[in-house]
Design a protein around this motif. Sequence first.
Motif, PDB file in Angstrom:
ATOM      1  N   UNK A 227       0.858  -1.512   0.147  1.00 51.97           N
ATOM      2  CA  UNK A 227      -0.029  -0.048   0.070  1.00 51.97           C
ATOM      3  C   UNK A 227       0.998   1.292   0.022  1.00 51.97           C
ATOM      4  N   UNK A 228       0.300   2.324  -0.486  1.00 56.72           N
ATOM      5  CA  UNK A 228       0.746   3.782  -0.254  1.00 56.72           C
ATOM      6  C   UNK A 228      -0.309   4.563   0.487  1.00 56.72           C
ATOM      7  N   UNK A 229      -0.174   4.580   1.822  1.00 47.36           N
ATOM      8  CA  UNK A 229      -1.196   5.072   2.617  1.00 47.36           C
ATOM      9  C   UNK A 229      -2.280   4.302   2.877  1.00 47.36           C
ATOM     10  N   UNK A 230      -3.273   3.756   2.193  1.00 51.70           N
ATOM     11  CA  UNK A 230      -4.622   3.165   2.435  1.00 51.70           C
ATOM     12  C   UNK A 230      -4.398   1.910   1.985  1.00 51.70           C
ATOM     13  N   UNK A 231      -4.491   0.760   2.918  1.00 49.96           N
ATOM     14  CA  UNK A 231      -4.473  -0.448   2.453  1.00 49.96           C
ATOM     15  C   UNK A 231      -5.847  -1.163   1.729  1.00 49.96           C
ATOM     16  N   UNK A 232      -5.532  -1.955   0.857  1.00 54.17           N
ATOM     17  CA  UNK A 232      -6.843  -2.691   0.294  1.00 54.17           C
ATOM     18  C   UNK A 232      -7.489  -4.087   0.799  1.00 54.17           C
ATOM     19  N   UNK A 233      -6.624  -4.582   1.595  1.00 54.60           N
ATOM     20  CA  UNK A 233      -6.643  -5.883   2.224  1.00 54.60           C
ATOM     21  C   UNK A 233      -6.249  -5.966   3.310  1.00 54.60           C
ATOM     22  N   UNK A 234      -6.670  -6.803   4.370  1.00 55.68           N
ATOM     23  CA  UNK A 234      -6.191  -7.010   5.766  1.00 55.68           C
ATOM     24  C   UNK A 234      -4.636  -7.606   5.557  1.00 55.68           C
ATOM     25  N   UNK A 235      -3.622  -7.141   6.254  1.00 57.33           N
ATOM     26  CA  UNK A 235      -2.476  -7.732   6.358  1.00 57.33           C
ATOM     27  C   UNK A 235      -1.394  -6.908   5.397  1.00 57.33           C
ATOM     28  N   UNK A 236      -2.043  -6.209   4.299  1.00 57.94           N
ATOM     29  CA  UNK A 236      -1.210  -5.746   3.287  1.00 57.94           C
ATOM     30  C   UNK A 236      -0.393  -4.514   3.963  1.00 57.94           C
TER      31      UNK A 236
END
Length: 253
Positions: A227-236
């Motif tokens: 991620x760059x800031x906001x993650x799109x999935x748990x654990x990212x």
Amino acid sequence: MDVTVRNLTIGEGKPKICVIVMGRSKAEVLEAAKKAVESKADLIEWRADSLTEGEFDEDFHNDILTEMREIIGEMPIIYTFRTLLEGGKEIENEKYKDLILSVANAGIIDLIDVEVFSFKLKARDIIDEIHSFTNVKVIGSYHDYEGTPDTAELVYRLSVIDNCNADILKIATMPHKKKDVMRIMTATILTYTRPNPKPIISIAMGNMGRVTRLLGGFTGSSITFASIGRSSAPGQMDIEEVREILTKLDEVL
Ligand SMILES: O=C1C[C@@](O)(C(=O)O)C[C@@H](O)[C@@H]1O
């Protein structure tokens, strides 16, 4: 059977780092695209289901992609519209298909994610149609946010994705115990060690699954998402952290 898009060959050498671009509006998406360039990732994934402005409007999505391409230059782009069942947004089957085909046809992107099990046998028709009129490569995907099927089922699902003619095979599931993480890794290595394997992306989500994001290269996973800031999935994890750990691991493995 490696997959080459622009200057990037997926399936060859080290796993590639893909950063996720998300945003509710065009302005937010393009801002995130700028950060993606600064991150020096190998490629980007636009999670188009994160839009609230023009969320199902094909022309609007292509318009955003045109401006995104100007910002990111030669970085390969994955277009993903993740459906509700697999961790994204509710969309009707026909609308999903229209969106996917329209974006693939516009030719701005390099790779497109097609959820193979959300549409049963029709996924193959969508993938064949994309291949018949574009050079866009298809990532056939399967996500389970609830749990992790047993190893045989994971291997079977990877083979179904392969039989649907996807260019890259992707599975992401939620582990509840360490054995679940090992199942994902085992299914990946079993599929990857077959003759002429296609590139695979395999992820165990959540904190327990992070080992698959960092040691994926060991089992044959070809892309890790960061991620760059906001993650799109748990654990990212954040790209800086992922890159630092991968560089260290590369020195010792
Ligand atoms: O499928 C994947 C992988 C992912 O779910 C992850 O766990 O990093 C993130 C998603 O954005 C992407 O489409």
